[in-house]
Scaffold this active site. Structure first.
Site, PDB file in Angstrom:
ATOM      1  N   HIS A 104       0.849  -1.190   0.000  1.00  0.00           N
ATOM      2  CA  HIS A 104       0.000   0.000   0.000  1.00  0.00           C
ATOM      3  C   HIS A 104       0.881   1.234   0.000  1.00  0.00           C
ATOM      4  O   HIS A 104       1.880   1.292   0.693  1.00  0.00           O
ATOM      5  CB  HIS A 104      -0.967   0.026   1.192  1.00  0.00           C
ATOM      6  N   HIS A 106       0.803   5.029   1.044  1.00  0.00           N
ATOM      7  CA  HIS A 106       0.080   6.060   1.796  1.00  0.00           C
ATOM      8  C   HIS A 106       0.208   7.379   1.027  1.00  0.00           C
ATOM      9  O   HIS A 106       1.315   7.750   0.613  1.00  0.00           O
ATOM     10  CB  HIS A 106       0.713   6.285   3.164  1.00  0.00           C
TER      11      HIS A 106
HETATM   12  P1  AMP Z   1       1.316   0.204   7.446  1.00  0.00           P
HETATM   13  O1  AMP Z   1       1.750   0.444   8.861  1.00  0.00           O
HETATM   14  O2  AMP Z   1       2.139   0.962   6.447  1.00  0.00           O
HETATM   15  O3  AMP Z   1       1.190  -1.273   7.135  1.00  0.00           O
HETATM   16  O4  AMP Z   1      -0.124   0.874   7.325  1.00  0.00           O
HETATM   17  C1  AMP Z   1      -1.307   0.170   7.501  1.00  0.00           C
HETATM   18  C2  AMP Z   1      -2.418   1.197   7.481  1.00  0.00           C
HETATM   19  O5  AMP Z   1      -3.639   0.528   7.252  1.00  0.00           O
HETATM   20  C3  AMP Z   1      -2.567   1.991   8.764  1.00  0.00           C
HETATM   21  O6  AMP Z   1      -2.423   3.384   8.491  1.00  0.00           O
HETATM   22  C4  AMP Z   1      -3.985   1.636   9.244  1.00  0.00           C
HETATM   23  O7  AMP Z   1      -4.649   2.720   9.854  1.00  0.00           O
HETATM   24  C5  AMP Z   1      -4.649   1.220   7.942  1.00  0.00           C
HETATM   25  N1  AMP Z   1      -5.784   0.310   8.065  1.00  0.00           N
HETATM   26  C6  AMP Z   1      -5.869  -0.835   8.770  1.00  0.00           C
HETATM   27  N2  AMP Z   1      -7.064  -1.409   8.608  1.00  0.00           N
HETATM   28  C7  AMP Z   1      -7.758  -0.622   7.742  1.00  0.00           C
HETATM   29  C8  AMP Z   1      -9.059  -0.670   7.175  1.00  0.00           C
HETATM   30  N3  AMP Z   1      -9.913  -1.661   7.463  1.00  0.00           N
HETATM   31  N4  AMP Z   1      -9.437   0.331   6.336  1.00  0.00           N
HETATM   32  C9  AMP Z   1      -8.608   1.339   6.050  1.00  0.00           C
HETATM   33  N5  AMP Z   1      -7.351   1.441   6.552  1.00  0.00           N
HETATM   34  C10 AMP Z   1      -6.946   0.485   7.395  1.00  0.00           C
END
Ligand code: AMP
Length: 120
Positions: A104, A106
Site C-alpha cells: 500500500h 500512503h
Molecule cells: P502500514 O503500517 O504501512 O502497514 O499501514 C497500515 C495502514 O492501514 C494503517 O495506516 C492503518 O490505519 C490502515 N488500516 C488498517 N485497517 C484498515 C481498514 N480496514 N481500512 C482502512 N485502513 C486500514
C-alpha cells in the site's frame, strides 16, 4: 515470505470488509485510511497479491505498475492536495514498520507534514 490471503486489504478487495473508496480501476483501489494521520490520508493498493514494493516491482506487469502510479496521481487530483503539497510513503517489512502485508502507498496531505522521518 508467502502472501497471506487473509490480510485485511485482501479482505477489502474481496468485499468482505467495507472501505471508503476514493478511486478504483481494473488494477488498483484507493480508499481512506481508517486511522488518518493527516486531513487527507488515502491508501493506494494494487488488486494483485503483492506484499511489498520490492515484490510488486519484481513480479507485477507493466500495466499493473503503471496503474498503481497513475492512481496515486488520480488520488492527489481528486483530494485537491496537489498545489499545497503532499507526501507518499510505502512501509515494507519489520524495519519499515509495515503492519498490513499487502503493498500500500500512503498518500498524505492537508497539513504541513513535518520531517521525513521521526527521530528514534
Ligand atoms: P502500514 O503500517 O504501512 O502497514 O499501514 C497500515 C495502514 O492501514 C494503517 O495506516 C492503518 O490505519 C490502515 N488500516 C488498517 N485497517 C484498515 C481498514 N480496514 N481500512 C482502512 N485502513 C486500514
Amino acid at each position: 515470505m508467502t502472501y497471506d490471503p487473509n490480510n485485511i486489504f485482501a479482505r477489502i478487495l474481496r468485499g468482505e470488509i467495507p472501505n471508503k473508496t476514493v478511486y478504483e480501476d481494473e488494477h488498483t483501489l484507493a480508499f481512506h485510511d481508517i486511522n488518518p494521520q493527516a486531513p487527507v490520508h488515502v491508501l493506494v493498493i494494487p488488486k494483485g497479491a503483492y506484499q511489498s514494493m520490492d515484490d510488486f516491482s519484481a513480479k507485477a506487469s507493466d500495466a499493473e505498475i503503471a496503474a498503481l502510479f497513475r492512481a496515486v496521481g488520480k488520488v492527489v487530483e481528486l483530494t485537491g492536495i496537489a498545489d499545497a503539497g503532499w507526501r507518499m510513503l510505502a512501509n515494507s517489512g519489520a524495519n519499515g514498520g509495515q503492519e498490513v502485508p499487502h503493498l500500500h502507498i500512503h498518500v498524505f496531505g492537508g497539513r504541513r507534514l513535518g520531517p521525513m522521518l521521526a527521530r528514534v
